[in-house]
Design a protein around this motif. Sequence first.
Motif, PDB file in Angstrom:
ATOM      1  N   GLU A   1       0.832  -1.205   0.000  1.00 53.15           N
ATOM      2  CA  GLU A   1       0.000   0.000   0.000  1.00 53.15           C
ATOM      3  C   GLU A   1       0.868   1.258   0.000  1.00 53.15           C
ATOM      4  O   GLU A   1       0.527   2.263  -0.624  1.00 53.15           O
ATOM      5  CB  GLU A   1      -0.925   0.003   1.224  1.00 53.15           C
TER       6      GLU A   1
ATOM      7  N   PHE B   1     -15.408   0.169   3.489  1.00 54.34           N
ATOM      8  CA  PHE B   1     -14.392  -0.305   4.420  1.00 54.34           C
ATOM      9  C   PHE B   1     -14.736   0.188   5.824  1.00 54.34           C
ATOM     10  O   PHE B   1     -15.647   0.998   6.006  1.00 54.34           O
ATOM     11  CB  PHE B   1     -13.004   0.168   3.990  1.00 54.34           C
TER      12      PHE B   1
ATOM     13  N   PHE C   1     -10.042   2.854   3.008  1.00 49.72           N
ATOM     14  CA  PHE C   1      -9.235   1.694   3.383  1.00 49.72           C
ATOM     15  C   PHE C   1      -8.216   2.103   4.439  1.00 49.72           C
ATOM     16  O   PHE C   1      -7.554   3.136   4.307  1.00 49.72           O
ATOM     17  CB  PHE C   1      -8.526   1.156   2.147  1.00 49.72           C
TER      18      PHE C   1
ATOM     19  N   ASP D   1      -8.774  -2.483   8.255  1.00 49.39           N
ATOM     20  CA  ASP D   1      -9.104  -3.468   7.225  1.00 49.39           C
ATOM     21  C   ASP D   1      -7.957  -4.456   7.029  1.00 49.39           C
ATOM     22  O   ASP D   1      -8.179  -5.668   6.894  1.00 49.39           O
ATOM     23  CB  ASP D   1      -9.402  -2.756   5.902  1.00 49.39           C
TER      24      ASP D   1
ATOM     25  N   ALA E   1     -14.814  -6.792  -1.158  1.00 48.50           N
ATOM     26  CA  ALA E   1     -13.984  -5.608  -1.423  1.00 48.50           C
ATOM     27  C   ALA E   1     -12.530  -5.862  -1.039  1.00 48.50           C
ATOM     28  O   ALA E   1     -11.601  -5.410  -1.729  1.00 48.50           O
ATOM     29  CB  ALA E   1     -14.531  -4.403  -0.660  1.00 48.50           C
ATOM     30  N   LEU E   2     -12.317  -6.600   0.048  1.00 49.21           N
ATOM     31  CA  LEU E   2     -10.951  -6.942   0.456  1.00 49.21           C
ATOM     32  C   LEU E   2     -10.294  -7.845  -0.584  1.00 49.21           C
ATOM     33  O   LEU E   2      -9.142  -7.631  -0.980  1.00 49.21           O
ATOM     34  CB  LEU E   2     -10.962  -7.632   1.820  1.00 49.21           C
TER      35      LEU E   2
ATOM     36  N   ARG F   1      -9.156  -5.943  -3.655  1.00 51.08           N
ATOM     37  CA  ARG F   1      -8.098  -4.944  -3.555  1.00 51.08           C
ATOM     38  C   ARG F   1      -6.779  -5.565  -4.000  1.00 51.08           C
ATOM     39  O   ARG F   1      -6.385  -6.634  -3.526  1.00 51.08           O
ATOM     40  CB  ARG F   1      -7.990  -4.405  -2.134  1.00 51.08           C
ATOM     41  N   GLU F   2      -6.065  -4.886  -4.875  1.00 53.66           N
ATOM     42  CA  GLU F   2      -4.887  -5.474  -5.515  1.00 53.66           C
ATOM     43  C   GLU F   2      -3.834  -5.913  -4.507  1.00 53.66           C
ATOM     44  O   GLU F   2      -3.240  -6.987  -4.647  1.00 53.66           O
ATOM     45  CB  GLU F   2      -4.276  -4.477  -6.500  1.00 53.66           C
ATOM     46  N   THR F   3      -3.587  -5.103  -3.483  1.00 54.26           N
ATOM     47  CA  THR F   3      -2.527  -5.432  -2.529  1.00 54.26           C
ATOM     48  C   THR F   3      -2.856  -6.670  -1.706  1.00 54.26           C
ATOM     49  O   THR F   3      -1.952  -7.321  -1.177  1.00 54.26           O
ATOM     50  CB  THR F   3      -2.278  -4.250  -1.579  1.00 54.26           C
TER      51      THR F   3
END
Length: 207
Positions: free
Chosen positions: A22, A140, A145, A149, A180-181, A184-186
Amino acid sequence: MITLYHAKECPFCARVRIVFEEKRVPYKSVEVDLNAPPEEVSRLNPRGLVPIIEENGFVVRESAIISEYLDDRFPEPSLMTWLPEKRAKIRLLIESCDADFLGPFYRLRQTRREEEQEKARAAIMPVLEYLSRELKGKKFLLGNFSMADIAFAPWMIVLDRLPGLGREQIPEPVAAWIEALRARETIGSDPYWQGLLAREEPLKRAG
């Protein structure tokens, strides 16, 4: 450069890797075999656990402490915020994860006894209800974010794989948050989640 001692299959290490990603902060990766950690790990952490970060002799251990240190050290983008009320809320959510959620999560994941599974599910549900209230009207936990989270993410993304906790048993705000988690790309690109997608096995616990 910061050195991160970690294991791909460790959810606590995933917390720290997500923070690094992130922040877009490069680090030197030292992968550790959880079944046979090297002496270097015991030297840096008497408990012999990962994750650990080290830079120029300065050592930080424990995933929550490392994560907050990284947010202070690399303040943009902020994952803790600078508002005292929100920082307190994030710490309360992290404390709830570590103190209230992880114990029954692992009991439910590891036990085969139906009675013990039911007790573990009963202990998890109040946490999910609390999170559902916090998530009302939000994507979130704090809207944007945040570290809260990240604290829950490695376990939440596999919650619906636990016995008796399918999508229909999970409150809708929490189920939407889990999606949604995962998106998320990370989080979705972390080797912990990728490894779980490739195989189904009990989660290993580090520290």
